[in-house]
Design an enzyme around this catalytic site. Structure first.
Site, PDB file in Angstrom:
ATOM      1  CG  ASP A  77      17.243  35.646  -2.634  1.00 50.03           C
ATOM      2  OD1 ASP A  77      18.053  36.588  -2.711  1.00 50.03           O
ATOM      3  OD2 ASP A  77      16.629  35.195  -3.613  1.00 50.03           O
ATOM      4  N   GLY A  78      17.809  33.648   1.503  1.00 49.24           N
ATOM      5  CA  GLY A  78      17.412  33.278   2.852  1.00 49.24           C
ATOM      6  C   GLY A  78      18.316  33.886   3.902  1.00 49.24           C
ATOM      7  CB  ALA A 195       4.694  39.875  -5.028  1.00 48.79           C
ATOM      8  CB  SER A 197       6.994  33.543  -7.899  1.00 51.90           C
ATOM      9  OG  SER A 197       8.394  33.685  -7.816  1.00 51.90           O
TER      10      SER A 197
END
Length: 301
Positions: A77-78, A195, A197
């Site tokens: 994801d990063g 959001a 999480s």
């Protein structure tokens, strides 16, 4: 040289991962064999086993994608969010290959590399635009910082010892105030990220909306809010408390002094994503979170 090839693809990879290095080698080989050019950042090239035909660029700027048809990103994801920075600034569509855990921004998994190369070579992909948000930080009426996000802008407390005291505003009107660990201001794309999480709703990407999701709020009314995409969301940090911090996509950060005001609105520039599949977002959601659907029979025919 790749400069003489009719089509060029930019490759961005998380070179700290062995899986990304192997994947990059396969993708580069497949694209070059099909007659496409490949361009890579010089800083990453030293960690990748690349043939001499690959074009290297020194500076990591939007201009390094000039003339490129596509940006292929290999990583978690990063890395995909890093690729989104290049995609937004250059306007070049991004095709993500997930080498991490969830990878909602990715269009393919590491086992699909041959298919990815074939689809790119044959131009068998579509491009969709994803909504972003523009972020402005005010202090005493002055603009002190501007930013953007594809997933979310998060206003958070800077330390562990005290709550962040905020007042929330939508379209110029106050909504509520409370102490909390933070507030997530999210796009639909970001609804499955931070959001989610924080307890926010999952919003389908084709739904245009903005989300305001409190994090561990000490209040009776601290529910996630979903607004019009044309709304302006604001978070005011009360002046008598310790400073907070603003994170955009978990990558770019700036300190928020007491009394700071963070405004979020629909971004002027979207991020363009290349799509290989027509699978519904529902199927993607079930697959990414391994949701239990056994026993489903479907509508009668």
């Amino acid at each position: 040289m790749t400069q003489n090839r009719a089509r060029t693809v930019f490759l961005l990879a998380h070179t700290g991962r062995p899986a990304a290095i192997r994947s990059a080698e396969l993708v580069v080989k497949g694209l070059l064999n099909a007659g496409l050019g490949v361009r890579v950042l010089e800083a990453e090239a030293c960690d990748l086993p690349l043939p001499g035909e690959v074009e290297l660029v020194g500076e990591a700027t939007p201009q390094c994608l000039d003339g490129c048809e596509l940006l292929i990103v290999l990583g978690g994801d990063g890395t995909l969010l890093r690729g989104a920075e290049f995609a937004r600034a250059s306007g070049v569509p991004m095709l993500g290959v997930n080498l991490g855990r969830v990878g909602f921004l990715a269009e393919a998994e590491r086992d699909d590399l041959d298919k990815v190369v074939d689809r790119v070579v044959s131009r068998a992909y579509e491009v969709e635009e994803r909504m972003t948000v523009d972020v402005v930080v005010h202090r005493n009426g002055d603009i002190v910082h501007t930013d953007w996000a594809l997933n979310e802008a998060a206003v958070q407390k800077a330390g562990a010892e005290k709550l962040l005291e905020v007042v929330l505003e939508i379209d110029g009107r106050p909504v509520t105030g409370f102490g909390c660990d933070g507030i997530v201001l999210s796009t639909p794309t970001g609804s499955t990220a931070y959001a989610f999480s924080a307890g926010g709703p999952v919003v389908w990407p084709e739904v245009e909306a903005l989300l305001m999701v409190p994090i561990s709020a000490h209040a009776l009314f601290a529910k996630p809010l979903v607004t019009s995409p044309d709304s302006v969301l604001a978070v005011e940090v009360l002046p008598h408390i310790p400073p907070g911090v603003l994170w955009c996509d978990g990558r770019r950060t700036v300190d928020l002094p007491p009394g700071a005001r963070v405004e979020v609105r629909r971004g002027a520039v979207p991020v363009r994503l290349a799509r290989l599949h027509h699978a519904s977002f529902t199927d993607r959601l079930v697959a990414k979170f391994a949701l239990p659907v056994s026993g489903w029979r479907g509508a009668p025919h």
